[in-house]
Scaffold this motif. Structure first.
Motif, mmCIF file in Angstrom:
data_model
loop_
_atom_site.group_PDB
_atom_site.id
_atom_site.type_symbol
_atom_site.label_atom_id
_atom_site.label_comp_id
_atom_site.label_asym_id
_atom_site.label_seq_id
_atom_site.Cartn_x
_atom_site.Cartn_y
_atom_site.Cartn_z
ATOM 1 N N LYS A 150 0.753 -1.261 -0.038
ATOM 2 C CA LYS A 150 0.043 0.019 -0.019
ATOM 3 C C LYS A 150 0.973 1.389 -0.135
ATOM 4 O O LYS A 150 1.734 1.275 0.671
ATOM 5 N N VAL A 151 0.523 2.200 -0.748
ATOM 6 C CA VAL A 151 1.239 3.488 -0.923
ATOM 7 C C VAL A 151 0.219 4.677 -0.971
ATOM 8 O O VAL A 151 -0.565 4.548 -1.372
ATOM 9 N N ALA A 152 0.618 5.627 -0.040
ATOM 10 C CA ALA A 152 -0.237 6.743 0.261
ATOM 11 C C ALA A 152 0.524 8.039 -0.724
ATOM 12 O O ALA A 152 1.551 8.030 -0.280
ATOM 13 N N VAL A 153 -0.192 8.515 -1.636
ATOM 14 C CA VAL A 153 0.133 9.632 -2.258
ATOM 15 C C VAL A 153 -0.409 10.993 -2.027
ATOM 16 O O VAL A 153 -1.572 10.918 -2.140
ATOM 17 N N ILE A 154 0.204 11.828 -0.995
ATOM 18 C CA ILE A 154 -0.624 13.008 -0.632
ATOM 19 C C ILE A 154 -0.480 14.209 -1.672
ATOM 20 O O ILE A 154 0.709 14.569 -1.970
ATOM 21 N N GLY A 155 -1.577 14.585 -2.246
ATOM 22 C CA GLY A 155 -1.379 15.694 -3.236
ATOM 23 C C GLY A 155 -1.808 14.928 -4.896
ATOM 24 O O GLY A 155 -1.393 14.029 -5.117
ATOM 25 N N THR A 156 -2.691 15.836 -5.519
ATOM 26 C CA THR A 156 -3.220 15.340 -6.722
ATOM 27 C C THR A 156 -2.934 15.892 -7.881
ATOM 28 O O THR A 156 -3.725 16.195 -8.793
ATOM 29 N N GLY A 157 -1.740 16.846 -7.739
ATOM 30 C CA GLY A 157 -1.177 17.638 -9.087
ATOM 31 C C GLY A 157 -0.818 16.602 -10.064
ATOM 32 O O GLY A 157 -0.831 15.566 -9.616
#
Length: 545
Positions: free
Chosen positions: A44-51
């Protein structure tokens, strides 16, 4: 299945093998269970930010999933919509056609944006040659009377034709125009030659992002001989600042990196050419002021000029929404957490717990990727705050509006697609998007009326009568990371920390080049490759670029 258990007749059976034993052997082979492959691991990977940096990281990780490892990627953004399109608007033009307007405008040039173009092509996105035309103007303010005069001094037809869409400004005499055109041509050729054949001192280049040399911390130096000399120089310079252990040693690699101003002065480029052409263009592109671009590493500008020479600028045919749809196509809807402002991270051995505001759910992940502004990273993850503290940023204002008066300072014959006007340290850009729809970046007040107290009014409300509040369709303020020597140093420090405790950073600023979309995709690829290496070899040392 009954017939499958019977023996297959052999043309020359062995005399020692009976029919019954053959059948028995065949039945045993059929009843033997197949060797099972090891189960697919889920990471599982959390990516913070959706630019674009966050979306590209999520896309690359999803594509990297295989039979051995499945990357379960979760996107988080405090905004209710995807960040790459959160400020964009839909407007109706003068002809009654509904238009989607990207905010800010996202053009990308051939030669420099190689990774962006490759990504868009792999997604099947269509883009077109923008074929921009330009006008350059200068604002001369009378601060005493609160009035101003604007003069258009050059128009450029770009790929539409130098003379057909460029030519002489309406209020410029022919003789003066010819003299000016001769001077501009000379200095443009000279500027092109020096940027093509002369490397700025310091040697930083975005090209090294493509083939980094992990064996040396000084991979940005061009040759091994130069690298050794530069290593010794930097160590000598740093020796007077106290002793450092091998693990704690921090050498300022920005020492000796030539700024754009130093580079242009060294080559004796005419000041009027710098003020009227070099800085307005790069200020408009980087959305910063003149002093900021002149302090930036010269290699940033030199590389951009060299790589984009005679190359087209592109725009997506179907705006940013088409890119978002393609990048998130393989992500489950429940993995995109919009309106979830991340409030903190809690380390639990080999995993991280992500806590969001106003949502009771806790998300347990192995890797965390920050794809947000440096200031936000420091708030969420304190260990990186000392590294990021020297990164400077500025606030950029962008208006999408329908007020035709915004270009009243221009003769109608001088209006082009991109209209640049400089005033002191600032550069305003007004882009004619569609009939009656304009996008003005870093808007300025031209004609300001003094109040009885002597203070000027209408500066922030209607910009001197140029943009009425009623005509504004959207107003956005962006935090723009400034490319300074402090950023150069911070990026190199971050490289050495990428993957430490499974924390990663991506963004337009997280590379050695201008703070543009290309940096988003480049850093996303770096993070993806680092996570892949770590996943396949958990004992691997932290990933270094």
């Amino acid at each position: 299945m009954a017939e499958l258990s019977e023996p297959t007749p052999s043309p020359s059976p062995s005399p020692s093998l009976s029919s019954s034993s053959t059948a028995s052997s065949s039945k045993e082979s059929l009843s033997t269970p197949p060797v099972s492959s090891p189960p697919c691991r889920k990471i599982k990977v959390a990516v913070i930010g959706t630019g674009l940096a966050g979306l590209a990281t999520a896309y690359y990780l999803t594509q990297a999933s295989d039979n051995d490892i499945n990357y379960d990627v979760h996107l988080f953004d405090e905004r209710p919509t995807i960040g790459f399109d959160s400020q964009s608007v839909t407007a109706t033009d003068r002809d009654g056609v509904s238009r989607r307007v990207d905010v800010p405008m996202r053009s990308f040039a051939g030669g420099y944006y190689t990774r962006v173009i490759a990504l868009y092509k792999s997604l099947g996105l269509k883009f077109r040659d923008a074929r921009f035309t330009y006008s350059f103007s200068e604002l001369d303010r009378d601060e005493v009377h609160g009035t101003s005069k604007t003069t258009t001094y050059y128009m450029h037809g770009g790929r539409r034709g130098v003379f057909k869409h460029g030519g002489r400004p309406a209020d410029l005499g022919l003789a003066r125009y010819l003299v000016q055109l001769t001077a501009i041509t000379f200095w443009y050729i000279y500027f092109t030659l020096i940027t093509t054949f002369s490397r700025p001192k310091g040697g930083l280049s975005f090209k090294n992002e493509q083939k980094p040399d992990p064996a040396s911390r000084y991979w940005y130096i061009t040759t091994p001989a130069d690298r050794e000399v530069r290593e010794n120089e930097i160590r000598t310079e740093a020796s007077g600042y106290g002793s450092m252990t091998a693990d704690e040693e921090e050498i300022d690699i920005s020492v000796g990196v030539e700024s754009l101003k130093e580079y242009l002065v060294r080559w004796h480029v005419a000041k009027w050419f710098i003020d009227r052409f070099v800085t307005p263009l790069f200020c408009a592109m980087s959305t910063c002021n003149t002093s900021t671009i002149l302090r930036a590493p010269a290699a940033d500008v030199v590389d951009y000029k060299k790589e984009t020479f005679l190359k087209p600028h592109f725009l997506l045919e179907d705006n940013s929404r088409s890119a978002i749809a393609a990048l998130t196509a393989d992500l489950p809807e429940e993995n995109i957490h919009l309106g979830h402002a991340v409030q903190g991270l809690l380390s639990e051995g080999t995993t991280w717990t992500v806590r969001t505001e106003n949502h009771p759910d806790l998300y347990h992940v192995t890797h965390v990727v920050f794809a947000v502004a440096p200031s936000r990273i420091g708030q969420l993850y304190a260990p990186l705050e000392p590294v990021l503290k020297d990164i400077k940023s500025s606030r950029v204002r962008v208006l999408v509006h329908t007020d035709d008066r915004v270009l009243d300072f221009l003769d109608p014959r001088n209006v082009r697609d991109l209209n640049l006007v400089r005033a002191g340290d600032a550069t305003e850009t007004t882009h004619m998007l569609f009939p009656g729809i304009y996008q003005t970046t870093s808007p300025m007040a031209f004609n300001r009326s003094p109040s009885p107290t002597g203070a000027y009014t209408n500066e922030k409300t209607d910009f001197g009568g140029r943009i009425s509040p009623e005509s504004v369709l959207s107003e956005s303020v962006f935090e723009r990371v400034v490319r300074t020597h402090g950023l150069v140093q911070a990026v190199e420090k971050m490289r050495k920390r990428q993957g430490r405790h499974n924390i990663w950073v991506a963004g337009s600023w997280m590379w050695q080049g201008l703070v543009l979309l290309e940096g988003c995709v480049t850093s996303a690829q770096v993070v993806t490759e680092g996570i892949e290496r770590r996943s396949k070899n958990p004992r691997a040392r932290r990933y270094m670029v």
